[in-house]
Design a protein around this motif. Structure first.
Motif, short mmCIF file in Angstrom:
data_model
loop_
_atom_site.label_atom_id
_atom_site.label_comp_id
_atom_site.label_asym_id
_atom_site.label_seq_id
_atom_site.Cartn_x
_atom_site.Cartn_y
_atom_site.Cartn_z
N SER A 41 68.50 -4.59 32.21
CA SER A 41 69.27 -5.80 31.89
C SER A 41 69.00 -6.12 30.42
O SER A 41 68.22 -5.47 29.78
CB SER A 41 68.84 -6.97 32.77
N THR A 55 65.60 -7.85 36.28
CA THR A 55 65.21 -6.49 35.92
C THR A 55 64.05 -6.00 36.77
O THR A 55 63.24 -6.81 37.26
CB THR A 55 64.82 -6.42 34.43
N SER A 102 61.99 -3.97 35.24
CA SER A 102 61.14 -3.45 34.16
C SER A 102 59.84 -4.22 33.97
O SER A 102 58.91 -3.68 33.37
CB SER A 102 61.89 -3.51 32.83
C1 LIG Z 1 64.48 -11.84 28.36
C2 LIG Z 1 64.72 -10.37 28.58
N1 LIG Z 1 65.82 -9.99 29.22
C3 LIG Z 1 66.09 -8.68 29.42
C4 LIG Z 1 65.24 -7.71 28.98
C5 LIG Z 1 65.62 -6.28 29.17
O1 LIG Z 1 65.04 -5.72 30.28
P1 LIG Z 1 65.52 -4.27 30.76
O2 LIG Z 1 64.33 -3.40 30.68
O3 LIG Z 1 65.99 -4.48 32.17
O4 LIG Z 1 66.64 -3.83 29.86
C6 LIG Z 1 64.08 -8.04 28.31
C7 LIG Z 1 63.18 -6.98 27.83
O5 LIG Z 1 62.21 -7.13 27.18
C8 LIG Z 1 63.81 -9.42 28.09
O6 LIG Z 1 62.72 -9.80 27.43
#
Ligand SMILES: Cc1ncc(COP(=O)(O)O)c(C=O)c1O
Length: 317
Positions: A87, A173, A175
């Motif tokens: 995301s 996410t 992640s």
């Molecule tokens: C607030 C926020 N949204 C989205 C993301 C992106 O996450 P993804 O790894 O799913 O792209 C991050 C990544 O650091 C983030 O800090």
């Protein structure tokens, strides 16, 4: 005529990810990317490895099992979930500025809560104020990449708002808390019409099979999820206690990182690097005084504190 590209892209810098290595160090303490310091759960890892004899097959293009697992886990409508390869977000405003900036041309507002890099969250009452001021033609996208870490009692997840209002979307996410950053998997909970549109334009196999399987496994491992939230939030509190004790200015955070406010930010950064500790500088965001430091494991945070104390005692101006 030679190849060219849209000149609006000229002003956009290439994304610089957190550094992973430092010259002269075999191992480093990496506190620059808000990754889960405890590693991937054994169950998610097993699910990932189970895919090794199926790699010749295409993944499920609709990520059906993953979508159903997300819907069951969060108790939300599965027809409004769209999975994707991670995301994303980039917005840092506060609510009143956002309301002022809305006009009849505003089509979409991205709002992270907790915010990156500050770690601040939007309390339920403020979110409601923004939603009440939202024109019906405008889509509010609430980015909850760090949503699982929030323990503030006046926080209400965007998922609940998205169920109650027709023009709210939420992104999540795998992640961060779920420790699957390398697999690139995230999802959105969207108004039905937006889900329909996104499903038409997204690439057909946008989440790999191992990513889907690992994400399903981690969502079913509630014990691991709870344990990882508790560990992060205990360590976050320990870092808060340390910053308060040492008088170091910081921004209260509900995420898995804390931002320090330092006029000597670059000097501190260089000192930490000399100790093998990598943190995230925010000069590229126009905030050179901010130093974002991910919440590490207990051992990592202890080493960070030793380094910081040496800096505060001997070096800080
Ligand atoms: C607030 C926020 N949204 C989205 C993301 C992106 O996450 P993804 O790894 O799913 O792209 C991050 C990544 O650091 C983030 O800090």
């Amino acid at each position: 005529m030679s190849l060219t590209y849209n000149k609006n892209l000229l002003d956009i810098d290439v994304y610089k990810p957190g550094q992973s290595s430092l010259a002269g160090f075999d191992t480093v303490i990496k506190l620059s990317s808000n990754e889960n310091p405890y590693g991937t759960s054994p169950k998610a890892l097993a699910a990932y490895k189970d895919c090794t004899d199926k790699l010749f097959k295409y993944p499920d293009g609709s990520a059906n099992d993953l979508t159903q697992t997300i819907a069951a886990h969060y108790n939300i409508d599965e027809t409004r979930i769209v999975c994707g390869a991670g995301s994303d977000n980039i917005i840092e405003l506060d609510i009143d500025q956002i309301i002022k900036a809305i006009n009849n041309k505003t089509k979409i507002i991205f709002l992270p809560t907790p915010d990156n890099p500050t770690g601040q969250y939007i309390p339920q009452e403020k979110m409601q104020k923004l939603i009440d001021a939202l024109p019906s033609h405008c889509l509010l996208v609430i980015d909850e990449a760090y949503g699982e870490y929030v323990d503030a009692p006046d926080y209400k997840s965007g998922l609940a708002f998205a169920d109650a209002y027709p023009n709210i979307a939420v992104t999540r996410t795998f992640s961060k808390l779920f420790a699957l950053a390398a697999l690139r998997v995230g999802w959105g909970y969207l108004p039905p019409i937006a889900a329909e549109a996104l499903n038409k334009i997204r690439s057909p196999f946008n989440v790999s099979m191992p990513a889907q399987q690992a994400a399903i496994a981690i969502l079913k491992d509630q014990e691991w999820i709870t344990d990882n939230i508790v560990k992060n939030n205990q360590q976050r509190q320990k870092m808060v206690d340390y910053y308060q004790l040492t008088g170091c200015r910081f921004i209260p955070s509900q995420a898995n990182f804390i931002c320090l406010i330092r006029h000597d930010a670059e000097k501190l950064n260089q000192f930490l690097r000399s100790k093998g500790i990598i943190v995230r500088m925010m000069a590229g965001n126009g905030t050179p005084e901010l130093v974002r430091i991910s919440i590490g494991s207990d051992a990592e945070n202890k080493q960070l504190q030793v380094a910081l104390s040496e800096y505060f005692t001997n070096i800080a101006p």
